[in-house]
Design an enzyme around this catalytic site. Sequence first.
Site, PDB file in Angstrom:
ATOM      1  N   ASP A  46       0.841  -1.201   0.000  1.00 55.13           N
ATOM      2  CA  ASP A  46       0.000   0.000   0.000  1.00 55.13           C
ATOM      3  C   ASP A  46       0.875   1.249   0.000  1.00 55.13           C
ATOM      4  O   ASP A  46       2.059   1.199   0.355  1.00 55.13           O
ATOM      5  CB  ASP A  46      -0.917  -0.005   1.242  1.00 55.13           C
ATOM      6  CG  ASP A  46      -2.109   0.938   1.098  1.00 55.13           C
ATOM      7  OD1 ASP A  46      -2.218   1.630   0.066  1.00 55.13           O
ATOM      8  OD2 ASP A  46      -2.927   0.982   2.029  1.00 55.13           O
ATOM      9  N   ASP A 105       0.410   8.573   2.845  1.00 60.30           N
ATOM     10  CA  ASP A 105       0.458  10.034   2.691  1.00 60.30           C
ATOM     11  C   ASP A 105       1.710  10.592   3.346  1.00 60.30           C
ATOM     12  O   ASP A 105       2.231  11.615   2.920  1.00 60.30           O
ATOM     13  CB  ASP A 105      -0.806  10.658   3.290  1.00 60.30           C
ATOM     14  CG  ASP A 105      -2.043  10.146   2.560  1.00 60.30           C
ATOM     15  OD1 ASP A 105      -2.101  10.319   1.338  1.00 60.30           O
ATOM     16  OD2 ASP A 105      -2.910   9.521   3.199  1.00 60.30           O
ATOM     17  N   GLU A 117      -8.040  -0.438   4.784  1.00 62.93           N
ATOM     18  CA  GLU A 117      -6.574  -0.592   4.680  1.00 62.93           C
ATOM     19  C   GLU A 117      -6.010  -1.143   5.985  1.00 62.93           C
ATOM     20  O   GLU A 117      -5.156  -2.037   5.973  1.00 62.93           O
ATOM     21  CB  GLU A 117      -5.937   0.758   4.343  1.00 62.93           C
ATOM     22  CG  GLU A 117      -6.247   1.198   2.918  1.00 62.93           C
ATOM     23  CD  GLU A 117      -5.760   2.606   2.591  1.00 62.93           C
ATOM     24  OE1 GLU A 117      -5.647   2.908   1.399  1.00 62.93           O
ATOM     25  OE2 GLU A 117      -5.504   3.396   3.511  1.00 62.93           O
TER      26      GLU A 117
HETATM   27  C1  5RP Z   1      -5.722   5.825   0.627  1.00 63.39           C
HETATM   28  C2  5RP Z   1      -4.333   5.911   1.132  1.00 63.39           C
HETATM   29  C3  5RP Z   1      -3.247   6.023   0.124  1.00 63.39           C
HETATM   30  O1  5RP Z   1      -2.350   4.985   0.326  1.00 63.39           O
HETATM   31  C4  5RP Z   1      -2.550   7.327   0.298  1.00 63.39           C
HETATM   32  O2  5RP Z   1      -3.511   8.372   0.217  1.00 63.39           O
HETATM   33  C5  5RP Z   1      -1.468   7.542  -0.764  1.00 63.39           C
HETATM   34  O3  5RP Z   1      -2.073   7.645  -2.021  1.00 63.39           O
HETATM   35  P1  5RP Z   1      -1.258   7.966  -3.330  1.00 63.39           P
HETATM   36  O4  5RP Z   1      -0.476   6.748  -3.662  1.00 63.39           O
HETATM   37  O5  5RP Z   1      -2.323   8.284  -4.338  1.00 63.39           O
HETATM   38  O6  5RP Z   1      -0.378   9.162  -3.044  1.00 63.39           O
HETATM   39  O7  5RP Z   1      -4.066   5.883   2.305  1.00 63.39           O
HETATM   40  O8  5RP Z   1      -6.661   5.850   1.658  1.00 63.39           O
END
Ligand code: 5RP
Length: 231
Positions: free
Chosen positions: A89, A92, A111
């Site tokens: 995953d 942010d 998640e």
């Molecule tokens: C979704 C998340 C994502 O993993 C997080 O927002 C990162 O996203 P991105 O890869 O688009 O920057 O926690 O709920």
Amino acid sequence: MTHAASPALSQDELKTLVGQAALDYVNEGDIVGVGTGSTVNRFIDALAGIKSRIRGAVSSSEASTARLAALGIAVFDANAVDELPVYIDGADEIDGHGHMVKGGGAALTREKIVAALACRFVCIADESKLVPVLGRFPLPVEVIPMAAHRIARQFAALGGHAALRHKDGAPLVTDNGQHILDVAGLSISDPLAFESQVNQWPGVVTVGVFAHQKASVCLLGTAQGVRTLRF
Ligand code: 5RP
């Protein structure tokens, strides 16, 4: 396998690079835990290239489920597995200990559930996500709607400013039918204690600090290539 980058790579290209690098953590016959977001989308695309060698995936959102299914990857219910070898995953934010802020895509609750099933959490991110202390990115918190105002006041007492997330002019509704507060102005120096504390507030479904379910590995996309951080 080496995953080298050139200085000219864009943020999108770095996401593709780490999405592909994450395949190194997937083994023959695995059911893979799959996160949500633009970086994970690159991973799902890469996973499609080896789909005949895996059993399938457990997904953390309706969006990832749709993408996995469209690419012909079998999606298993989380209740159908006892554990997963790996969960992949984005984040942010991630600090130097593997603690993360997640939920920018509003998928934090599922998640965290899928991450809790996994033996190993592999975070894939570009280097802009690496921070010394969590809190620069407004902290997502999934809440029961009737508790939103009270929870916002509890964050204010900690120095945070909580705003209800909107989409198309109305409060965003998550895959679980709840709302999201985004809390700015926090500096989360003890992520484990902070996560435990907020988890106890009535009406909090999930706080977007992933300290109890932290990353074991982070594949960080940099101009020099993929940097591997182990925690
Ligand atoms: C979704 C998340 C994502 O993993 C997080 O927002 C990162 O996203 P991105 O890869 O688009 O920057 O926690 O709920």
